[in-house]
Design an enzyme around this catalytic site. Structure first.
Site, PDB file in Angstrom:
ATOM      1  N   ARG A   1      -2.563  -2.557  -7.356  1.00 14.92           N
ATOM      2  CA  ARG A   1      -1.936  -3.295  -6.083  1.00 14.92           C
ATOM      3  C   ARG A   1      -0.927  -4.564  -6.734  1.00 14.92           C
ATOM      4  NH1 ARG A   1      -2.896   0.111  -3.078  1.00 14.92           N
ATOM      5  NH2 ARG A   1      -3.889   0.015  -1.382  1.00 14.92           N
TER       6      ARG A   1
ATOM      7  N   CYS B   1     -12.089   3.085  17.057  1.00 13.82           N
ATOM      8  CA  CYS B   1     -11.819   2.246  18.458  1.00 13.82           C
ATOM      9  C   CYS B   1     -10.880   3.301  19.502  1.00 13.82           C
ATOM     10  CB  CYS B   1     -11.310   1.110  18.121  1.00 13.82           C
ATOM     11  SG  CYS B   1     -10.751   0.119  19.685  1.00 13.82           S
TER      12      CYS B   1
ATOM     13  N   CYS C   1     -16.741   1.864  19.593  1.00 15.12           N
ATOM     14  CA  CYS C   1     -17.071   0.279  19.047  1.00 15.12           C
ATOM     15  C   CYS C   1     -18.405   0.050  19.466  1.00 15.12           C
ATOM     16  CB  CYS C   1     -16.008  -0.530  19.729  1.00 15.12           C
ATOM     17  SG  CYS C   1     -14.455  -0.696  19.176  1.00 15.12           S
TER      18      CYS C   1
ATOM     19  N   CYS D   1     -12.374  -2.936  19.719  1.00 14.22           N
ATOM     20  CA  CYS D   1     -12.158  -3.703  20.831  1.00 14.22           C
ATOM     21  C   CYS D   1     -13.432  -4.252  21.253  1.00 14.22           C
ATOM     22  CB  CYS D   1     -11.548  -2.938  21.951  1.00 14.22           C
ATOM     23  SG  CYS D   1     -12.774  -1.561  22.341  1.00 14.22           S
TER      24      CYS D   1
ATOM     25  N   CYS E   1      -7.178  -2.603   3.901  1.00 15.99           N
ATOM     26  CA  CYS E   1      -6.959  -1.385   3.948  1.00 15.99           C
ATOM     27  C   CYS E   1      -7.635  -0.445   2.872  1.00 15.99           C
ATOM     28  CB  CYS E   1      -5.370  -0.891   4.040  1.00 15.99           C
ATOM     29  SG  CYS E   1      -4.977   0.752   4.162  1.00 15.99           S
TER      30      CYS E   1
ATOM     31  N   CYS F   1       1.025  -1.161  -0.056  1.00 17.36           N
ATOM     32  CA  CYS F   1      -0.096   0.351  -0.115  1.00 17.36           C
ATOM     33  C   CYS F   1       1.082   1.374   0.057  1.00 17.36           C
ATOM     34  CB  CYS F   1      -0.980  -0.001   1.171  1.00 17.36           C
ATOM     35  SG  CYS F   1      -1.837   1.350   1.576  1.00 17.36           S
ATOM     36  N   HIS F   2       0.355   2.330  -0.427  1.00 16.80           N
ATOM     37  CA  HIS F   2       0.959   3.555  -0.560  1.00 16.80           C
ATOM     38  C   HIS F   2       1.669   3.886   0.900  1.00 16.80           C
ATOM     39  CE1 HIS F   2       1.806   7.935  -0.749  1.00 16.80           C
ATOM     40  NE2 HIS F   2       2.428   7.886  -1.616  1.00 16.80           N
ATOM     41  N   THR F   3       0.648   3.797   1.840  1.00 18.09           N
ATOM     42  CA  THR F   3       1.251   4.195   3.082  1.00 18.09           C
ATOM     43  C   THR F   3       2.533   3.411   3.731  1.00 18.09           C
ATOM     44  OG1 THR F   3      -1.079   4.201   3.872  1.00 18.09           O
ATOM     45  CG2 THR F   3       0.315   4.179   5.830  1.00 18.09           C
TER      46      THR F   3
ATOM     47  N   CYS G   1     -15.356  -0.116  23.763  1.00 12.24           N
ATOM     48  CA  CYS G   1     -15.148   1.236  24.051  1.00 12.24           C
ATOM     49  C   CYS G   1     -16.395   2.046  23.497  1.00 12.24           C
ATOM     50  CB  CYS G   1     -13.971   1.993  23.572  1.00 12.24           C
ATOM     51  SG  CYS G   1     -13.992   1.932  21.806  1.00 12.24           S
TER      52      CYS G   1
ATOM     53  N   ARG H   1      -7.424   2.277  17.614  1.00 13.52           N
ATOM     54  CA  ARG H   1      -7.112   3.080  16.176  1.00 13.52           C
ATOM     55  C   ARG H   1      -6.033   3.545  16.008  1.00 13.52           C
ATOM     56  NH1 ARG H   1      -9.678   9.007  17.712  1.00 13.52           N
ATOM     57  NH2 ARG H   1     -11.147   7.598  18.923  1.00 13.52           N
TER      58      ARG H   1
ATOM     59  N   HIS I   1       0.650  -4.066   5.915  1.00 15.29           N
ATOM     60  CA  HIS I   1      -0.684  -3.930   6.516  1.00 15.29           C
ATOM     61  C   HIS I   1      -1.552  -4.442   5.832  1.00 15.29           C
ATOM     62  CE1 HIS I   1      -0.434  -0.202   4.760  1.00 15.29           C
ATOM     63  NE2 HIS I   1      -1.671   0.012   5.009  1.00 15.29           N
ATOM     64  N   GLU I   2      -1.646  -4.931   4.599  1.00 15.57           N
ATOM     65  CA  GLU I   2      -2.603  -5.469   3.863  1.00 15.57           C
ATOM     66  C   GLU I   2      -2.186  -7.007   3.630  1.00 15.57           C
ATOM     67  OE1 GLU I   2      -4.388  -1.972   0.953  1.00 15.57           O
ATOM     68  OE2 GLU I   2      -3.243  -3.537  -0.046  1.00 15.57           O
TER      69      GLU I   2
END
Length: 479
Positions: free
Chosen positions: A472, A159, A151, A145, A223, A93-95, A148, A163, A115-116
Site C-alpha cells: 500500500r 446493503c 443491514c 443504511c 477496503c 488499491c488495485h481496484t 434494509c 452496496r 476509495h481507501e
C-alpha cells in the site's frame, strides 16, 4: 470568496485549502491529526466553507490508462443524506488501477478515483444526524443504511441501497455529480472519489471512527485490509492448529494470512506466481510457499481416478487441477481452509478443489472479469467441500469498522478495556474464546504500508502498483 452563478464559492487562488497544521513535515510523531487540538484547527478552517462550493485540488483521470492530472475542481455542498469530507490521507488499491485501465469494465471518464481514505467531516446535508462537522471518518466504497433487510440481518453486509455499484458515476439523491473541472462534470467512483482534497459521499458510506486514530494508518481499513482480514476471521474461520492456503500474496491476501495467523492456524501456505513475495509473506504468518510455475506434473497422474470419462475443457481448468493436487499432496488430502484473493478463475477453482473433503471450506475474495465463469464437477460439492463468497470481509462498514479502528488504537493498552467491543466480529469462531482473540488480534497496519508519496506525486503510486512493488502506498493530501 466570490460569487459564481449566484452561488458563494470558497477559493484559495489555486493553493491548498488544508489548514497550516496539515503542512507539517511528514513524520510519525505528527500523524495523530485527529487529536482534540487538531480538530479545533480543522473546525475553525471549515467554518467559512459550509454550504458553499469549495475549490480545491483533485487528481482527475481524463482518459483510460493515462497519468492523472492535478486539477482545480469545484466541489458542491452536500445534499440530503450526504456528507462533505476533507480527505487527509488516501491510498491506492488495485481496484482503482483496474478501473483506471478500463479493463473488462464499462469505462467512464473523466473520473476521480480513490476509495481507501480517512478524513474529517467538513459539512453535512439535510437529514444527516449521525455525523457532524469535525468528526473523524473513513469513507467506504460500500454502505450500511441500517434500514434494509440486509443491514438488519446479522448474516449480511450487502446493503440494498448502498452496496457497491461500479457503474454508478453520480450521487444517488439527484443523479448528478458534485465535481466540476474545466466547466465539465467529473464522474464519481464507488461513491467515494478520495483522490480529491474534498469529496462528497452518502452518509451511509461514512464510518465515524475514534478521533485518536492515526489517519495515515487506518485509512487502509476502508477496503483491502479489512476485506482480507474479514475473509479469514469472519468467513473461513480456521480452527486453532488448522491448515490454510492463501491464493495471491498482495495486500488483501496477506491480510487474509494475518487473519489465519490470528485465528491460530499452524500451516499457512501462500500461493503466488511471484516467488519474491515469500520473504515478505513470512511477516504475515505464511509458513510455506507454492509457486505454480514450479510444478509441471501431468494433470492426468493426479486426476484420472476422479475424472476418467469426463471431458475437461479449458487450459485454466487443467492448471487449477494441477495446482490443487500439489497442495493436496502437501497436506494429506487438502487444506482445512483456503482463501482466494486474485480474481483469477484458475485460482478460484484451485482454491476450491484444494480443500479437504468432508470439512474443507474455500472462500472467494477476488473479483473476476465480467465474462468469467466458475467450472467444477458436482462431485466436489457432494464430497462435502464448501464454497463461500465474501464481500468486504463480511464487515458492516458503519458498525464494525469503528470497532476495528478502536482495536488498533488500543492495541498497546489493556485488552480488558475492549471486552465485548469486538464480539460481533468473532461470533462463531470455533474453539477460540473472544478473550483469546482479543489478545491475539494485534493489528499491525504498518506492515502493509510500504510507500508514501505526496498528493502531487500520486502517479508514482500507480507506478509502484503496476510494477508490483510494495503493498500500500499512502498519499498525503495537501502536499
Amino acid at each position: 470568496m466570490m460569487k459564481q452563478n449566484g452561488i458563494l464559492v470558497h477559493s484559495t487562488g489555486g493553493r491548498s485549502t488544508l489548514p497550516p497544521f496539515f503542512h507539517h513535515k511528514y513524520h510519525p510523531q505528527h500523524l495523530h491529526y485527529s487529536t482534540k487540538r487538531s480538530l479545533r484547527v480543522v473546525k475553525a478552517a471549515m467554518s467559512n466553507t459550509a454550504g458553499q462550493v469549495i475549490k480545491c485540488k483533485a487528481a482527475v483521470s481524463w482518459e483510460a490508462g493515462k497519468p492523472l492530472v492535478i486539477e482545480e475542481v469545484e466541489v458542491a455542498p452536500p445534499q440530503a443524506n450526504e456528507v462533505r469530507i476533507k480527505i487527509l490521507f488516501t491510498s491506492l488499491c488495485h481496484t482503482d488501477v483496474y478501473f483506471w485501465e478500463a479493463k473488462g469494465q464499462k469505462p467512464a471518464f473523466p473520473r476521480i478515483f480513490g476509495h481507501e481514505a480517512a478524513g474529517v467531516v467538513e459539512s453535512v446535508g439535510e437529514g444527516v444526524t449521525d455525523l457532524k462537522p469535525g468528526d473523524t471518518v473513513l469513507p467506504v466504497f460500500t454502505g450500511e443504511c441500517k434500514e434494509c433487510r440486509h443491514c438488519k440481518s446479522e448474516e449480511s453486509n450487502m446493503c440494498d441501497l448502498l452496496r457497491i455499484n461500479t457503474d454508478r458515476t453520480v450521487m444517488l439523491s439527484d443523479g448528478k455529480s458534485r465535481f466540476i473541472a474545466k466547466g465539465k462534470p467529473i464522474y464519481h467512483f464507488l461513491g467515494t472519489s478520495t483522490f480529491s482534497e474534498y469529496t462528497v459521499a452518502h452518509v451511509g458510506s461514512v464510518a465515524k471512527i475514534d478521533p485518536a486514530a492515526p489517519l495515515d494508518k487506518v485509512c487502509v481499513l476502508s477496503c483491502g485490509i479489512s476485506t482480507g482480514l474479514g475473509a479469514a476471521i469472519n468467513v473461513a474461520k480456521p480452527k486453532k492448529g488448522s491448515s490454510v492456503a492463501v491464493f495471491g500474496l498482495g495486500a488483501v491476501g496477506l491480510a487474509a494470512a494475518e487473519g489465519a495467523r490470528i485465528s491460530g492456524a499452524s500451516r499457512i501456505i501462500g500461493v503466488d506466481l511471484n516467488a519474491s513475495r515469500f520473504e515478505q509473506a513470512k511477516k504475515f504468518g505464511v509458513t510455506e510457499f507454492v509457486n505454480p510455475k514450479d510444478h509441471d506434473k501431468p494433470v492426468q497422474e493426479y486426476m484420472r481416478p476422479i475424472w476418467e470419462g469426463i471431458e475437461i475443457v479449458g487450459q485454466s481448468l487443467l492448471c487449477s487441477f494441477k495446482y490443487s493436487m500439489v497442495i493436496a499432496e502437501m497436506t494429506d488430502g487438502g487444506v482445512d481452509r483456503s482463501i482466494e484473493c486474485t480474481g483469477s478463475i484458475a485460482a478460484m477453482i484451485s482454491a476450491f478443489e484444494c480443500v479437504h473433503d468432508g470439512w474443507g471450506v474455500a472462500v472467494l475474495v477476488g473479483v473476476p472479469n465480467r465474462d468469467d465463469s466458475f467450472k467444477t464437477h458436482p462431485i466436489n460439492l457432494l464430497n462435502e467441500r464448501t464454497l463461500k463468497g465474501t464481500f468486504f470481509g463480511n464487515f458492516k462498514p458503519r458498525t464494525d469498522l469503528p470497532r476495528l479502528v478502536e482495536k488498533y488504537v488500543n492495541k498497546d493498552r489493556s485488552h480488558g478495556l475492549l471486552e465485548g467491543a469486538l464480539q460481533t466480529i468473532y461470533l462463531g469462531v470455533d474453539d477460540l474464546t473472544v478473550g483469546l482473540m482479543l489478545q491475539e488480534l494485534d493489528l499491525q497496519l504498518e506492515k502493509f504500508i510500504t510507500h508514501e508519496v505526496s498528493f502531487s506525486d500520486i502517479n508514482k503510486a500507480f507506478d509502484y502498483m503496476l510494477k508490483g512493488e510494495g503493498l500500500r502506498c499512502i498519499i498525503r493530501m495537501g502536499a
